[in-house]
Design a protein around this motif. Structure first.
Motif, PDB file in Angstrom:
ATOM      1  N   LEU A  14       0.822  -1.214   0.000  1.00  0.00           N
ATOM      2  CA  LEU A  14       0.000   0.000   0.000  1.00  0.00           C
ATOM      3  C   LEU A  14       0.857   1.266   0.000  1.00  0.00           C
ATOM      4  O   LEU A  14       0.432   2.314  -0.483  1.00  0.00           O
ATOM      5  CB  LEU A  14      -0.911   0.024   1.231  1.00  0.00           C
ATOM      6  N   ALA A  15       2.049   1.150   0.544  1.00  0.00           N
ATOM      7  CA  ALA A  15       2.913   2.331   0.655  1.00  0.00           C
ATOM      8  C   ALA A  15       3.342   2.867  -0.706  1.00  0.00           C
ATOM      9  O   ALA A  15       3.690   4.047  -0.826  1.00  0.00           O
ATOM     10  CB  ALA A  15       4.147   1.997   1.498  1.00  0.00           C
ATOM     11  N   ASN A  26      -5.469   9.286   1.132  1.00  0.00           N
ATOM     12  CA  ASN A  26      -4.867  10.573   0.768  1.00  0.00           C
ATOM     13  C   ASN A  26      -5.871  11.708   0.910  1.00  0.00           C
ATOM     14  O   ASN A  26      -5.567  12.773   1.474  1.00  0.00           O
ATOM     15  CB  ASN A  26      -4.346  10.534  -0.671  1.00  0.00           C
ATOM     16  N   GLN A  27      -7.074  11.493   0.404  1.00  0.00           N
ATOM     17  CA  GLN A  27      -8.113  12.526   0.461  1.00  0.00           C
ATOM     18  C   GLN A  27      -8.581  12.746   1.892  1.00  0.00           C
ATOM     19  O   GLN A  27      -8.797  13.886   2.325  1.00  0.00           O
ATOM     20  CB  GLN A  27      -9.296  12.128  -0.419  1.00  0.00           C
ATOM     21  N   ILE A  74      11.809   3.781   1.876  1.00  0.00           N
ATOM     22  CA  ILE A  74      10.865   4.761   2.407  1.00  0.00           C
ATOM     23  C   ILE A  74      11.249   5.145   3.835  1.00  0.00           C
ATOM     24  O   ILE A  74      11.575   4.290   4.656  1.00  0.00           O
ATOM     25  CB  ILE A  74       9.424   4.204   2.383  1.00  0.00           C
ATOM     26  N   GLN A  75      11.179   6.399   4.114  1.00  0.00           N
ATOM     27  CA  GLN A  75      11.410   6.916   5.466  1.00  0.00           C
ATOM     28  C   GLN A  75      10.173   7.684   5.917  1.00  0.00           C
ATOM     29  O   GLN A  75       9.539   8.382   5.119  1.00  0.00           O
ATOM     30  CB  GLN A  75      12.617   7.864   5.485  1.00  0.00           C
ATOM     31  N   TYR A  76       9.832   7.526   7.176  1.00  0.00           N
ATOM     32  CA  TYR A  76       8.769   8.347   7.759  1.00  0.00           C
ATOM     33  C   TYR A  76       9.315   8.884   9.089  1.00  0.00           C
ATOM     34  O   TYR A  76       9.118   8.297  10.150  1.00  0.00           O
ATOM     35  CB  TYR A  76       7.484   7.541   7.975  1.00  0.00           C
ATOM     36  N   PRO A  77      10.039  10.003   9.013  1.00  0.00           N
ATOM     37  CA  PRO A  77      10.795  10.503  10.172  1.00  0.00           C
ATOM     38  C   PRO A  77       9.940  11.304  11.160  1.00  0.00           C
ATOM     39  O   PRO A  77      10.226  12.472  11.464  1.00  0.00           O
ATOM     40  CB  PRO A  77      11.858  11.375   9.518  1.00  0.00           C
ATOM     41  N   ALA A  78       8.905  10.682  11.675  1.00  0.00           N
ATOM     42  CA  ALA A  78       8.041  11.369  12.642  1.00  0.00           C
ATOM     43  C   ALA A  78       8.780  11.581  13.955  1.00  0.00           C
ATOM     44  O   ALA A  78       9.691  10.833  14.313  1.00  0.00           O
ATOM     45  CB  ALA A  78       6.781  10.550  12.880  1.00  0.00           C
ATOM     46  N   VAL A 113       2.850   3.048   7.275  1.00  0.00           N
ATOM     47  CA  VAL A 113       2.120   2.948   6.004  1.00  0.00           C
ATOM     48  C   VAL A 113       0.860   3.808   6.056  1.00  0.00           C
ATOM     49  O   VAL A 113       0.584   4.590   5.146  1.00  0.00           O
ATOM     50  CB  VAL A 113       1.771   1.481   5.683  1.00  0.00           C
ATOM     51  N   VAL A 114       0.110   3.687   7.135  1.00  0.00           N
ATOM     52  CA  VAL A 114      -1.116   4.477   7.282  1.00  0.00           C
ATOM     53  C   VAL A 114      -0.800   5.960   7.443  1.00  0.00           C
ATOM     54  O   VAL A 114      -1.395   6.819   6.769  1.00  0.00           O
ATOM     55  CB  VAL A 114      -1.930   3.974   8.488  1.00  0.00           C
ATOM     56  N   LEU A 115       0.137   6.279   8.326  1.00  0.00           N
ATOM     57  CA  LEU A 115       0.433   7.688   8.598  1.00  0.00           C
ATOM     58  C   LEU A 115       0.971   8.396   7.362  1.00  0.00           C
ATOM     59  O   LEU A 115       0.649   9.568   7.115  1.00  0.00           O
ATOM     60  CB  LEU A 115       1.444   7.782   9.738  1.00  0.00           C
ATOM     61  N   ARG A 116       1.764   7.707   6.589  1.00  0.00           N
ATOM     62  CA  ARG A 116       2.337   8.320   5.389  1.00  0.00           C
ATOM     63  C   ARG A 116       1.266   8.646   4.362  1.00  0.00           C
ATOM     64  O   ARG A 116       1.371   9.644   3.632  1.00  0.00           O
ATOM     65  CB  ARG A 116       3.383   7.375   4.798  1.00  0.00           C
ATOM     66  N   LEU A 117       0.213   7.824   4.293  1.00  0.00           N
ATOM     67  CA  LEU A 117      -0.880   8.092   3.362  1.00  0.00           C
ATOM     68  C   LEU A 117      -1.769   9.230   3.852  1.00  0.00           C
ATOM     69  O   LEU A 117      -2.297  10.006   3.054  1.00  0.00           O
ATOM     70  CB  LEU A 117      -1.707   6.826   3.163  1.00  0.00           C
TER      71      LEU A 117
END
Length: 260
Positions: A14-15, A26-27, A74-78, A113-117
């Motif tokens: 999904l990512a 996204n929306q 992929i990086q999600y640097p939260a 995956v969820v947060l990035r979307l």
């Protein structure tokens, strides 16, 4: 007040995919209020005692194998938020919920995956939370309920998993057809969520059709984040199905909103 949510995080693909579900997320992220922080219970972090992250910066965990190499770049640097972590542990102490602090663990794919979307800029603080499959649904619900006050303080509580999640039953050659047993289980679930029938929901394993296939005996960790998210809206007890679709024959992509 910000609702709590249950998001299916599906397969890691999904990512990098564009499909009905990723477009919806996204929306949705563009339309949701911007929270002060996100408190996220992930199916991919199991612990016998509730864990609460207290970190400055998260690493990105690739807790899967054999997928497209692009996923591993992929990086999600939260970032975390120590004040919110402290607020959570204070609420747990007040409610009698045992907990441990986690200061090193990164975000697993159930989270990023969820947060990035939803929030691709990774600019909202995240507090990662474990789940405990050995607790009863009522106990999981009560942990979420202990945090319900956070929603009034502009924080979003998320459970990330999947209402129908059985890797042994997936049909990777996806022809768009949905298995009847998966629909029957998800329809039963929707009815009892819409009526906030916790007595039936807490006994889903014996009451829901095809529960032993939808939530297999070897793993309920993807289903139970639903109870944490639901408990966080116990003060309003309203459930709304925002999206539902399926992939690979029976893997549910559902989004439930709890509260308003």
């Amino acid at each position: 007040m910000i609702p709590s949510f249950f998001f299916a995080h599906g397969a890691p693909l999904l990512a990098i995919e564009k499909n009905e579900y990723t477009e919806f997320l996204n929306q949705l992220g563009q339309n949701l209020p911007r929270p002060k922080a996100i408190v996220l219970f992930s199916a991919h972090w199991e612990a016998p005692v509730q864990r609460v992250s207290k970190v400055d910066q998260y690493s990105t965990i690739y807790d899967f194998g054999g997928f497209d190499p692009a996923l591993y770049t992929i990086q999600y640097p939260a970032k975390g938020n120590h004040e919110v972590s402290q607020e959570i542990t204070d609420l747990f102490a007040k409610s009698g919920v045992s907990f441990n602090i986690e200061t090193k663990r990164g975000l697993d794919h159930g989270a990023w995956v969820v947060l990035r979307l939803l929030y691709p800029n990774a600019d909202i603080p995240v507090i990662a939370m474990s789940v405990n499959p050995l607790l009863t649904p009522m106990e999981q619900y009560k942990i979420g309920k202990a945090l319900s006050v956070l929603r009034a303080n502009d924080m979003m509580i998320i459970g990330s998993g999947g209402t129908v999640h059985n890797l042994r039953a997936l049909k990777w050659a996806d022809n768009g057809q949905v298995d009847q047993w998966a629909l029957e289980f998800d329809n039963w679930l929707a009815h009892h969520l819409n009526t906030w029938d916790v007595e039936s929901l807490f006994n889903y394993h014996s009451l829901a059709p095809s529960s032993e296939v939808a939530v297999p005996p070897y793993g309920n960790e993807h289903f139970i984040p639903l109870f944490y998210a639901m408990g966080a809206a116990d003060d309003q007890q309203e459930a709304t199905l925002l999206h539902r679709s399926f992939r690979y024959g029976n893997l549910s992509h559902s989004v439930w909103q709890f509260g308003e």
